[in-house]
Design a protein around this motif. Structure first.
Motif, PDB file in Angstrom:
ATOM      1  N   TYR A  54     -15.198 -24.009 -98.703  1.00 30.75           N
ATOM      2  CA  TYR A  54     -15.006 -22.584 -99.099  1.00 30.75           C
ATOM      3  C   TYR A  54     -13.539 -22.402 -99.432  1.00 30.75           C
ATOM      4  O   TYR A  54     -12.691 -23.014 -99.150  1.00 30.75           O
ATOM      5  CB  TYR A  54     -15.415 -21.812 -97.835  1.00 30.75           C
ATOM      6  CG  TYR A  54     -16.713 -22.335 -97.160  1.00 30.75           C
ATOM      7  CD1 TYR A  54     -17.759 -21.587 -97.674  1.00 30.75           C
ATOM      8  CD2 TYR A  54     -16.971 -23.060 -96.305  1.00 30.75           C
ATOM      9  CE1 TYR A  54     -19.097 -21.831 -97.274  1.00 30.75           C
ATOM     10  CE2 TYR A  54     -18.127 -23.514 -95.664  1.00 30.75           C
ATOM     11  CZ  TYR A  54     -19.225 -22.718 -96.237  1.00 30.75           C
ATOM     12  OH  TYR A  54     -20.553 -23.044 -95.766  1.00 30.75           O
ATOM     13  N   SER A  55     -13.389 -21.301-100.160  1.00 27.58           N
ATOM     14  CA  SER A  55     -12.491 -20.752-100.758  1.00 27.58           C
ATOM     15  C   SER A  55     -12.093 -19.258-100.767  1.00 27.58           C
ATOM     16  O   SER A  55     -12.934 -18.569-100.739  1.00 27.58           O
ATOM     17  CB  SER A  55     -12.111 -20.928-102.274  1.00 27.58           C
ATOM     18  OG  SER A  55     -12.242 -22.559-102.556  1.00 27.58           O
ATOM     19  N   ILE A  56     -10.893 -18.805-100.344  1.00 34.24           N
ATOM     20  CA  ILE A  56     -10.657 -17.454-100.379  1.00 34.24           C
ATOM     21  C   ILE A  56      -9.388 -17.103-101.136  1.00 34.24           C
ATOM     22  O   ILE A  56      -8.251 -18.068-101.221  1.00 34.24           O
ATOM     23  CB  ILE A  56     -10.243 -16.987 -98.767  1.00 34.24           C
ATOM     24  CG1 ILE A  56     -11.607 -17.182 -98.015  1.00 34.24           C
ATOM     25  CG2 ILE A  56      -9.855 -15.512 -98.857  1.00 34.24           C
ATOM     26  CD1 ILE A  56     -11.304 -16.778 -96.469  1.00 34.24           C
ATOM     27  N   ALA A  80     -17.960 -15.917-107.009  1.00 29.03           N
ATOM     28  CA  ALA A  80     -17.574 -15.463-105.784  1.00 29.03           C
ATOM     29  C   ALA A  80     -18.895 -15.110-105.252  1.00 29.03           C
ATOM     30  O   ALA A  80     -20.103 -14.314-105.604  1.00 29.03           O
ATOM     31  CB  ALA A  80     -16.502 -14.663-105.700  1.00 29.03           C
ATOM     32  N   SER A  82     -18.704 -12.789-102.543  1.00 27.37           N
ATOM     33  CA  SER A  82     -18.269 -11.532-102.093  1.00 27.37           C
ATOM     34  C   SER A  82     -16.918 -11.215-102.714  1.00 27.37           C
ATOM     35  O   SER A  82     -16.187 -12.095-102.621  1.00 27.37           O
ATOM     36  CB  SER A  82     -18.378 -11.021-100.883  1.00 27.37           C
ATOM     37  OG  SER A  82     -17.586 -11.701 -99.956  1.00 27.37           O
ATOM     38  N   VAL A 108      -9.936  -9.579-102.425  1.00 28.88           N
ATOM     39  CA  VAL A 108     -10.059 -10.605-101.568  1.00 28.88           C
ATOM     40  C   VAL A 108     -11.611 -11.105-102.064  1.00 28.88           C
ATOM     41  O   VAL A 108     -12.452 -10.397-102.043  1.00 28.88           O
ATOM     42  CB  VAL A 108     -10.000 -10.335-100.370  1.00 28.88           C
ATOM     43  CG1 VAL A 108     -10.256 -11.724 -99.270  1.00 28.88           C
ATOM     44  CG2 VAL A 108      -8.657  -9.717 -99.777  1.00 28.88           C
ATOM     45  N   GLY A 109     -11.439 -12.381-102.609  1.00 31.17           N
ATOM     46  CA  GLY A 109     -12.870 -12.858-102.919  1.00 31.17           C
ATOM     47  C   GLY A 109     -12.956 -14.104-102.291  1.00 31.17           C
ATOM     48  O   GLY A 109     -12.115 -14.765-102.018  1.00 31.17           O
ATOM     49  N   SER A 110     -14.273 -14.291-101.977  1.00 29.72           N
ATOM     50  CA  SER A 110     -14.762 -15.625-101.041  1.00 29.72           C
ATOM     51  C   SER A 110     -15.668 -16.192-101.893  1.00 29.72           C
ATOM     52  O   SER A 110     -16.804 -15.714-102.328  1.00 29.72           O
ATOM     53  CB  SER A 110     -15.139 -15.250 -99.644  1.00 29.72           C
ATOM     54  OG  SER A 110     -16.039 -14.343 -99.676  1.00 29.72           O
ATOM     55  N   SER A 111     -15.806 -17.485-101.854  1.00 25.68           N
ATOM     56  CA  SER A 111     -16.661 -18.394-102.636  1.00 25.68           C
ATOM     57  C   SER A 111     -17.909 -18.568-101.802  1.00 25.68           C
ATOM     58  O   SER A 111     -17.914 -18.545-100.607  1.00 25.68           O
ATOM     59  CB  SER A 111     -16.085 -19.705-103.187  1.00 25.68           C
ATOM     60  OG  SER A 111     -15.884 -20.594-101.875  1.00 25.68           O
TER      61      SER A 111
END
Length: 112
Positions: A54-56, A80, A82, A108-111
């Motif tokens: 996971y990446s943020i 992403a 969200s 802020v994006g999360s994968s």
């Protein structure tokens, strides 16, 4: 009557048993960390995304409209899962040897 020494295991087998138990315990306790490190290492060597990681990403933009445009582009390309836009982030930073201050929009994006 049994001799007392016949009831005890040989000294070498007890050490081997304790060593095997410690080795198994160490492997079980360190598995999550070793898996994470190996996934990170594989991903960095192949320069590819590895499922299960996971990446943020935190990125500041000068205004909300640019942040929305970038967020939509990221989601359209399914880069992403969200994206959150947080208004009015205060940033302090060095620029050309001086401390500068500005108000920005945080994206802020999360994968997946």
């Amino acid at each position: 009557m049994d001799r007392p020494e016949s009831r005890c295991p040989p000294p070498g087998s007890l050490r081997l048993f304790v060593l095997a138990c410690l080795l198994i315990l160490t492997a079980v306790l360190t598995y999550p960390m070793l898996r994470t490190i190996s996934l990170w290492f594989h991903s960095s060597l192949t320069r590819s995304y590895v499922s299960g990681t996971y990446s943020i990403v935190f990125v500041n933009y000068p205004n909300e409209q640019i942040a929305r445009d970038v967020a939509r582009a990221i989601l359209d390309k399914k880069l992403a899962a969200s994206v959150n836009i947080l208004p009015k982030t205060s940033s302090l930073y060095f620029w050309k040897g001086k401390i500068e201050e500005s108000t920005e929009i945080l994206l802020v994006g999360s994968s997946f």
